[in-house]
Every structure is written in structure tokens, then in C-alpha cells.
Write a protein that holds these residues in place. Structure first.
Motif, mmCIF file in Angstrom:
data_model
loop_
_atom_site.group_PDB
_atom_site.id
_atom_site.type_symbol
_atom_site.label_atom_id
_atom_site.label_comp_id
_atom_site.label_asym_id
_atom_site.label_seq_id
_atom_site.Cartn_x
_atom_site.Cartn_y
_atom_site.Cartn_z
ATOM 1 N N PRO A 226 66.001 86.943 29.162
ATOM 2 C CA PRO A 226 66.281 85.512 29.017
ATOM 3 C C PRO A 226 66.943 84.867 30.227
ATOM 4 N N LEU A 227 67.716 85.623 30.993
ATOM 5 C CA LEU A 227 68.343 85.050 32.181
ATOM 6 C C LEU A 227 67.335 84.688 33.260
ATOM 7 N N GLN A 228 66.116 85.163 33.131
ATOM 8 C CA GLN A 228 65.088 84.845 34.116
ATOM 9 C C GLN A 228 64.241 83.634 33.719
ATOM 10 N N ASP A 229 64.665 82.938 32.662
ATOM 11 C CA ASP A 229 63.999 81.697 32.304
ATOM 12 C C ASP A 229 64.247 80.662 33.411
ATOM 13 N N THR A 230 63.387 79.676 33.509
ATOM 14 C CA THR A 230 63.564 78.598 34.482
ATOM 15 C C THR A 230 64.108 77.338 33.822
ATOM 16 N N ASP A 231 64.276 77.367 32.506
ATOM 17 C CA ASP A 231 64.747 76.195 31.770
ATOM 18 C C ASP A 231 65.753 76.638 30.715
ATOM 19 N N PHE A 232 67.003 76.192 30.877
ATOM 20 C CA PHE A 232 68.057 76.555 29.928
ATOM 21 C C PHE A 232 68.513 75.350 29.110
ATOM 22 N N SER A 233 67.717 74.301 29.121
ATOM 23 C CA SER A 233 68.069 73.112 28.355
ATOM 24 C C SER A 233 67.595 73.253 26.914
ATOM 25 N N GLY A 234 68.213 72.476 26.039
ATOM 26 C CA GLY A 234 67.758 72.414 24.658
ATOM 27 C C GLY A 234 68.087 73.629 23.819
ATOM 28 N N LEU A 235 68.972 74.489 24.284
ATOM 29 C CA LEU A 235 69.351 75.672 23.509
ATOM 30 C C LEU A 235 70.504 75.337 22.568
ATOM 31 N N PRO A 236 70.584 76.012 21.417
ATOM 32 C CA PRO A 236 71.717 75.783 20.515
ATOM 33 C C PRO A 236 73.002 76.298 21.149
ATOM 34 N N PRO A 237 74.156 75.911 20.618
ATOM 35 C CA PRO A 237 75.423 76.434 21.136
ATOM 36 C C PRO A 237 75.433 77.969 21.147
ATOM 37 N N VAL A 238 76.023 78.528 22.180
ATOM 38 C CA VAL A 238 76.000 79.975 22.373
ATOM 39 C C VAL A 238 77.409 80.493 22.640
ATOM 40 N N VAL A 239 77.769 81.575 21.986
ATOM 41 C CA VAL A 239 78.967 82.335 22.316
ATOM 42 C C VAL A 239 78.511 83.715 22.785
ATOM 43 N N VAL A 240 78.929 84.093 23.982
ATOM 44 C CA VAL A 240 78.610 85.418 24.520
ATOM 45 C C VAL A 240 79.906 86.195 24.623
ATOM 46 N N LEU A 241 79.953 87.327 23.958
ATOM 47 C CA LEU A 241 81.148 88.151 23.927
ATOM 48 C C LEU A 241 80.823 89.493 24.581
ATOM 49 N N THR A 242 81.523 89.812 25.674
ATOM 50 C CA THR A 242 81.249 91.035 26.413
ATOM 51 C C THR A 242 82.494 91.912 26.482
ATOM 52 N N ALA A 243 82.329 93.098 27.060
ATOM 53 C CA ALA A 243 83.434 94.040 27.222
ATOM 54 C C ALA A 243 83.772 94.187 28.697
ATOM 55 N N GLU A 244 85.056 94.323 28.993
ATOM 56 C CA GLU A 244 85.492 94.422 30.389
ATOM 57 C C GLU A 244 84.856 95.612 31.089
ATOM 58 N N PHE A 245 84.831 96.775 30.424
ATOM 59 C CA PHE A 245 84.329 98.004 31.043
ATOM 60 C C PHE A 245 82.869 98.221 30.643
ATOM 61 N N ASP A 246 82.006 97.397 31.174
ATOM 62 C CA ASP A 246 80.595 97.390 30.783
ATOM 63 C C ASP A 246 79.789 96.769 31.908
ATOM 64 N N PRO A 247 78.774 97.449 32.420
ATOM 65 C CA PRO A 247 77.972 96.855 33.489
ATOM 66 C C PRO A 247 77.291 95.555 33.084
ATOM 67 N N LEU A 248 77.128 95.309 31.779
ATOM 68 C CA LEU A 248 76.439 94.106 31.318
ATOM 69 C C LEU A 248 77.336 92.870 31.259
ATOM 70 N N SER A 249 78.624 93.012 31.510
ATOM 71 C CA SER A 249 79.527 91.892 31.282
ATOM 72 C C SER A 249 79.163 90.658 32.099
ATOM 73 N N SER A 250 78.726 90.860 33.330
ATOM 74 C CA SER A 250 78.389 89.708 34.180
ATOM 75 C C SER A 250 77.215 88.900 33.630
ATOM 76 N N ASP A 251 76.380 89.504 32.810
ATOM 77 C CA ASP A 251 75.293 88.744 32.187
ATOM 78 C C ASP A 251 75.851 87.621 31.317
ATOM 79 N N GLY A 252 76.980 87.881 30.650
ATOM 80 C CA GLY A 252 77.591 86.851 29.819
ATOM 81 C C GLY A 252 78.039 85.662 30.640
#
Length: 311
Positions: A226-252
Motif C-alpha cells: 500500500p505504501l507504493q500507491d500513488t494516491d493516498f486521498s480519500g482514505l478513512p481515518p487510520v491509526v498505525v500502531l508499531t513497535a520500537e524494536f521492529d524493522p517495520l516501524s518506519s512503515d507506520g
């Protein structure tokens, strides 16, 4: 490399040690069948059963096996849930008590989806299953739908939210993405700092992606990343919850920034001192219990399209 033994508190270290009793750090070196066997054993060890008043029924939505959790006096609304597991492991049982506790905490019915796993069902089959089930849930329910998923499941429900624009409008009141993999830049941020984090490493991620992609280049497909989409408009409200010790955290962080830049509402919370998959630690770690309570709060607020009180 960070000294995780020093950085993690004793409860999180105990969680990682208990996890390793069943699911070793090098589990991706096992056959897929063996990975599923040890993962299922680990999840069974952490299962705590259902809270009082919660029941579940197995059925299908859009031809996809699913499980519906409910209470005797439900609150209006539905949580549409996709489980984590790298698109390779996991299922309805792996997150069973988690979904039951989401139901108990929010009062909403929770519908968990057993999408096809790789390598038997590589992309786009996993997304197609999630989308088919979501369409059926929209057709068979009324009221708000909150999308929710952890890790691989966070990827899937984010992809559903993107794909739903112009196809099924007005039903998604919000999305809760729990330490999701969204296809971010692996040359920077947490991908570098926490490349060898306990619980999930960049090497693990590469294995899962290779199976899911079926060896094909999926660059630029927002159903895959999803981060490779070219259009991020019109999406519902989003909460992204990540963990400090996790390579995926920067995606949030990157996903929040992309949505806000497009005029949308998004919150990113990085849970200090926690690791990937800390949902399973909610009954043995104060930090994880606090994070779980925040997830329940987010689901409740997102049902009304609200986010201002999430903290």
C-alpha cells in the motif's frame, strides 16, 4: 546492532524466551509445513480462551472461511480482521483469543478472515480472498466497519481500504493497522536500525516476500504494498500502531505522512520497548497490555470516525 537484552524490560525478555520455546529465531529455515507446525504450537501456548460473554461461530463470507465473534448485547458495528503471519503461517485459531478480546473490549462483532496462504495461494490470491470476504461482509451487515489487522493482516486491510475507494464507499469508518508491513523503503529508518530485531528480522521479511510474490516483481502494486500507491486521498481515518524494536516501524511513520500529505487523517504511535507480535504478550507484559488497551480504544473511536482522543 542494538543490545536488545539491555533495552527490553524483563517482561518482554520473558515473552521472547517463551516464544522461542516453540518458534525459534531461525524458523524461516524450516520447511513451510514445519513453520506452520511450530507457529501453531506457539499460538496455542499463548491462547487464553474467551472472555465471559463472548461466543464465536465459523462460517464463510464470499467463499472465504471466517469466524464471527459476538456478545449477547452487541454494540453496532463490525471489526473486519485479518491475521498476521507473513502471509505464510497463521489462521483463525492463531489469533482466536485476540479477536475474542477485541469483541469483549469494543462490544462490536469481530469477523476474522482465513485468507489463503503462500506458497499455495501467492499474491494476489490473499488480497482477492480479503476483498471477497470484505464485499460479502458489507452486503450482509449494517453500520460502520472498522478494518483491523496485524503484520501481514495490516497490509491486507490497508490494501482493502485503498481498493475500496470508488467501489464500496461509505462503509469503512476507520482502519487500525498493528505493526503492518506496507512496503516501505528498506534502505532507511527502522529497516536499518532494527534489521535484526528479535521477533522479526529483515531476513525473515525477505523470505516471506519471496513466497508471497511467487518470484514476480510486484513493485508499484498497492494491493501488494500500500505504501507504493500513488494516491493516498480519500482514505478513512487510520491509526498505525508499531513497535520500537521492529524493522517495520518506519512503515507506520511513512504511511501516516503520506495520508496527511494527501489531506487525510492518520495517527502513528510507536510503542516504546516493544517488539513485533507483542499482541501475544498482552497478558505477560505491562507495556503490551497498555498497547492492547490502546488498540481497543482506537477501534472504539474509529467506529465513530474519531481519532482525537487516542493516546
Amino acid at each position: 546492532m542494538p543490545d536488545y537484552d539491555r533495552l527490553m524490560d524483563s517482561e518482554v525478555r520473558a515473552f521472547m524466551a517463551r516464544t522461542a520455546l516453540h518458534y525459534p529465531p531461525d524458523a524461516v529455515d524450516l520447511t513451510v509445513d514445519d513453520q506452520r507446525r511450530v507457529y501453531n504450537a506457539m499460538c496455542a501456548d499463548f491462547d487464553v480462551g474467551y472472555p465471559d460473554g463472548v461466543t464465536a461461530q465459523d462460517r464463510t463470507f464470499g467463499g472465504v472461511p471466517s469466524r464471527v465473534y459476538s456478545r449477547a448485547a452487541p454494540v453496532a458495528g463490525t471489526v473486519f480482521f485479518c491475521h498476521g503471519g507473513g502471509f505464510v503461517v497463521g489462521g483463525l485459531d492463531s489469533h482466536d483469543s485476540i479477536c475474542a478480546e477485541f469483541c469483549a473490549g469494543t462490544g462490536m462483532q469481530v469477523i476474522a478472515v482465513d485468507y489463503g496462504l503462500s506458497p499455495e495461494c501467492p499474491f494476489p490470491r490473499d488480497f482477492e480472498d480479503a476483498w471477497a470476504a470484505f464485499q460479502a461482509v458489507c452486503a450482509e451487515t449494517t453500520g460502520a466497519i472498522v478494518l483491523c489487522g496485524d503484520s501481514a493482516g495490516g497490509n491486507l486491510v490497508a490494501a482493502v481500504a485503498h481498493y475500496a475507494r470508488g467501489r464500496i464507499d461509505g462503509r469503512i469508518s476507520g482502519s487500525l493497522l498493528i505493526y503492518p508491513g506496507l512496503g516501505g523503503d528498506r534502505t532507511r529508518g527502522s529497516y536499518v536500525t532494527h534489521a535484526d530485531a528479535p521477533g522479526l528480522s529483515v531476513r525473515d521479511m525477505a523470505f516471506y516476500q519471496s513466497l508471497r510474490s511467487g518470484g514476480q516483481d510486484r513493485t508499484g502494486d498497492p494491493r501488494f504494498a500500500p505504501l507504493q500507491d500513488t494516491d493516498f486521498s480519500g482514505l478513512p481515518p487510520v491509526v498505525v500502531l508499531t513497535a520500537e524494536f521492529d524493522p517495520l516501524s518506519s512503515d507506520g511513520e511513512a504511511y501516516r505522512d503520506a495520508i496527511q500529505a494527501a489531506g487525510g487523517r492518520a495517527v502513528w504511535i510507536e510503542e516504546a520497548g516493544l517488539v513485533h507480535a507483542h499482541l501475544r504478550a498482552r497478558h505477560m507484559s505491562k507495556r503490551a497490555a497498555t498497547s492492547f488497551a490502546r488498540m481497543v480504544q482506537a477501534l472504539t473511536l474509529l467506529r465513530e470516525g474519531q481519532m482525537t482522543d487516542i493516546a
